[in-house]
Design a protein around this motif. Sequence first.
Motif, mmCIF file in Angstrom:
data_model
loop_
_atom_site.group_PDB
_atom_site.id
_atom_site.type_symbol
_atom_site.label_atom_id
_atom_site.label_comp_id
_atom_site.label_asym_id
_atom_site.label_seq_id
_atom_site.Cartn_x
_atom_site.Cartn_y
_atom_site.Cartn_z
ATOM 1 N N CYS A 53 0.813 -1.213 0.000
ATOM 2 C CA CYS A 53 0.000 0.000 0.000
ATOM 3 C C CYS A 53 0.849 1.267 0.000
ATOM 4 O O CYS A 53 0.391 2.345 -0.377
ATOM 5 C CB CYS A 53 -0.943 0.000 1.198
ATOM 6 S SG CYS A 53 -0.094 -0.018 2.796
ATOM 7 N N SER A 54 2.085 1.159 0.460
ATOM 8 C CA SER A 54 2.962 2.322 0.515
ATOM 9 C C SER A 54 3.557 2.589 -0.868
ATOM 10 O O SER A 54 3.846 1.659 -1.626
ATOM 11 C CB SER A 54 4.089 2.083 1.520
ATOM 12 O OG SER A 54 4.802 3.263 1.768
ATOM 13 N N PHE A 55 3.737 3.878 -1.199
ATOM 14 C CA PHE A 55 4.280 4.243 -2.497
ATOM 15 C C PHE A 55 5.753 3.825 -2.601
ATOM 16 O O PHE A 55 6.464 3.732 -1.605
ATOM 17 C CB PHE A 55 4.209 5.754 -2.724
ATOM 18 C CG PHE A 55 2.804 6.297 -2.778
ATOM 19 C CD1 PHE A 55 1.705 5.461 -2.931
ATOM 20 C CD2 PHE A 55 2.587 7.661 -2.679
ATOM 21 C CE1 PHE A 55 0.421 5.976 -2.976
ATOM 22 C CE2 PHE A 55 1.301 8.189 -2.729
ATOM 23 C CZ PHE A 55 0.210 7.340 -2.872
ATOM 24 N N VAL A 56 6.164 3.581 -3.832
ATOM 25 C CA VAL A 56 7.585 3.369 -4.106
ATOM 26 C C VAL A 56 8.144 4.702 -4.592
ATOM 27 O O VAL A 56 7.670 5.260 -5.582
ATOM 28 C CB VAL A 56 7.811 2.280 -5.165
ATOM 29 C CG1 VAL A 56 9.309 2.122 -5.451
ATOM 30 C CG2 VAL A 56 7.216 0.946 -4.706
ATOM 31 N N MET A 110 8.307 -2.952 3.650
ATOM 32 C CA MET A 110 8.312 -3.217 5.094
ATOM 33 C C MET A 110 7.139 -2.552 5.824
ATOM 34 O O MET A 110 6.422 -3.225 6.567
ATOM 35 C CB MET A 110 9.657 -2.804 5.689
ATOM 36 C CG MET A 110 10.818 -3.641 5.151
ATOM 37 S SD MET A 110 12.372 -3.330 5.991
ATOM 38 C CE MET A 110 12.098 -4.151 7.555
ATOM 39 N N PRO A 111 6.869 -1.257 5.641
ATOM 40 C CA PRO A 111 5.702 -0.683 6.336
ATOM 41 C C PRO A 111 4.373 -1.193 5.797
ATOM 42 O O PRO A 111 3.361 -1.187 6.518
ATOM 43 C CB PRO A 111 5.855 0.826 6.101
ATOM 44 C CG PRO A 111 6.727 0.956 4.916
ATOM 45 C CD PRO A 111 7.660 -0.219 4.943
ATOM 46 N N SER A 112 4.380 -1.664 4.525
ATOM 47 C CA SER A 112 3.126 -2.148 3.934
ATOM 48 C C SER A 112 2.610 -3.393 4.637
ATOM 49 O O SER A 112 1.413 -3.705 4.572
ATOM 50 C CB SER A 112 3.332 -2.446 2.447
ATOM 51 O OG SER A 112 3.553 -1.253 1.714
ATOM 52 N N GLN A 113 3.498 -4.126 5.319
ATOM 53 C CA GLN A 113 3.044 -5.304 6.067
ATOM 54 C C GLN A 113 2.035 -4.923 7.146
ATOM 55 O O GLN A 113 1.163 -5.713 7.492
ATOM 56 C CB GLN A 113 4.236 -6.003 6.734
ATOM 57 C CG GLN A 113 5.180 -6.686 5.771
ATOM 58 C CD GLN A 113 6.277 -7.389 6.540
ATOM 59 O OE1 GLN A 113 6.037 -8.440 7.139
ATOM 60 N NE2 GLN A 113 7.456 -6.814 6.536
ATOM 61 N N GLU A 114 2.157 -3.727 7.677
ATOM 62 C CA GLU A 114 1.261 -3.266 8.731
ATOM 63 C C GLU A 114 0.211 -2.303 8.189
ATOM 64 O O GLU A 114 -0.486 -1.638 8.961
ATOM 65 C CB GLU A 114 2.068 -2.591 9.847
ATOM 66 C CG GLU A 114 3.090 -3.519 10.502
ATOM 67 C CD GLU A 114 3.873 -2.820 11.592
ATOM 68 O OE1 GLU A 114 3.517 -1.689 11.954
ATOM 69 O OE2 GLU A 114 4.847 -3.421 12.089
ATOM 70 N N GLY A 115 0.129 -2.231 6.843
ATOM 71 C CA GLY A 115 -0.863 -1.361 6.232
ATOM 72 C C GLY A 115 -0.560 0.110 6.428
ATOM 73 O O GLY A 115 -1.467 0.945 6.433
ATOM 74 N N VAL A 116 0.730 0.442 6.606
ATOM 75 C CA VAL A 116 1.131 1.817 6.887
ATOM 76 C C VAL A 116 1.619 2.492 5.611
ATOM 77 O O VAL A 116 2.376 1.915 4.833
ATOM 78 C CB VAL A 116 2.238 1.845 7.963
ATOM 79 C CG1 VAL A 116 2.728 3.269 8.193
ATOM 80 C CG2 VAL A 116 1.722 1.240 9.268
#
Length: 588
Positions: free
Chosen positions: A212-215, A559-565
Amino acid sequence: MKTIYKFISLFCGIGGGTNGFLRSQGEWKGAVGRFEALVGIDADPMICRNYERITGSPAACMDLFSRQQYIDFHDQEPPVDWKEVTAADIRYVCGGEYPDVIFTSPPCKGFSGLLPEKSAKTKKYQALNQLTLRGIKLCLDAFEDDLPALFLLENVPRIKTRGKKLLDEIKALLHSYGYVTDDADHDCGEIGGLGQRRKRYLLIARQEQKCCSFVYKPEKKPLKTIGDIIGPLPMPDDPIAGPLHRLPRLQWKTWQRLALIRAGGDWRDLEKIDWHNLRITYEPRKGALGVADWNEPSGAVTGAAGYGRSNGTQAVADPRLPEREGRHPGVYQVVRFDEPAPCVTGTRFGSGALAVSDPRTGFAEGTHRSIYRVQSWEEVSGTVTGAIGPNNGAICINDPRLQHQAGRYSNKFQIHDWNEQAATITGTSDIQAGAPSIADPRLNCSPRSGTMGVQAWDEPGKTVIGSGDIHAGAAAVADPRIPEAHEKGVFVIIAEDGTWHRPLTTFELAALQGFDYLADGSIFTLEGGSDAKCREWIGNAVPPEAAEAIGNVMLAALMPSQEGVWVLGHTDIWVGPDDAEKEVEFAH
């Protein structure tokens, strides 16, 4: 928290991209993330072998052509034991594991500007181009029940025009699987801090449910110069750097051409030079035919040292004479002319028979003191005498004129201007007898841009290409380091700028691409290919430093996308929402 992310490489080449991803690191809430390669896939068994040596990761030799693509490319039916790869085969070589990232760098020959447009449209290269779509489709089918978070497709920038229809199909396919995509050109040199400029195309697809986090785009780094990269390396032909560090053995005329091209220029400089006023002079290197002092340190011992050679100080002023029984103390003695002689013995010279320093010149009574004299053309002549030979006093003259003997043509050694009429064609067979020469400005080929390009030592290099060679691009450098000695076939001509214009070795091209050591710590080398083939593999590879920079920003999104951040970056967005969503979001 998951910290190890799995990826696979399609059309993996010799592993530059994989090596870069393996070096990447990400950090989130104190945890450090990294990549692990499941497998690299390529159709060339030697590429797979070198991939394993360079990366330390497994490779699978698989031809990803469909049957019809194989026939179109090879113009023949596949062998009996050939079979078309399926999605199940892709899952099998991954050991049943599902990748988080799929990196694909399909063949670029059909898209490259180095290939003529007419050839690019043939069935052969259209089949090769189709691998861009087929590789991605196989992976989507293979991992449909647990899709990768990110897809990457790397290629040459011209794919946007020559492969536009294929890219449209690929994007539509990825969108149907829930991916948002972005594609743009970037300079590998700037994101990897390389010693070359290397423009490339990159399509990144982000699965929004998985990531969900941008690249964000990697930060740009200062470019290094060619000298920064190859300056610390051993000189060419030094065996310590391995077989790839061998200078090409060029023709003498090619060495001359390189010396005449300015640093930063190419073959077009040859059309501008004032060749009438140029010549090559021989300057013996320090120590040629030298005799070393007994009381001083020796010069460096070189591999070309040898007796009878003029390539170094290989003699010594040795004060010792071996003593042996029966030798006279006056051995090699030279007696003064005005002193008594020692005892006359019956031994030969060198065993005690003496020599004398005779002040007499042997001139007979009445002979002139100008015996064997050669007089300068520009000076006043000595007295004209009646003597009839140079050994009797008749002077000689250093005459700059060539004398035309009877029957000899007046155009001896003549070189005709390209733009003027030729002299009469005669039956003589060599330039000494009148056969003319011509100042021919033509090259015996149709050079492409950059051919015989000589790159400046203190500037970034041009892109390392798969056909890297002085006859195909800028693959020479104005090297300020002048070597001590070289073997036959390597000529050291010092150009007007004081540097040695020479070809880059295959090892140096690899260094410009970021290859230095293998996975086992040994110096970089390649197996199973000719020098030309090794250059092709190196030129096609993704520079590891550039891949590392891309890997870092992928980990920062994964890495932050694992927590939906969702995490805010400090550089431009590489893969955010799709274009329609961007317009709505940025409008607010």
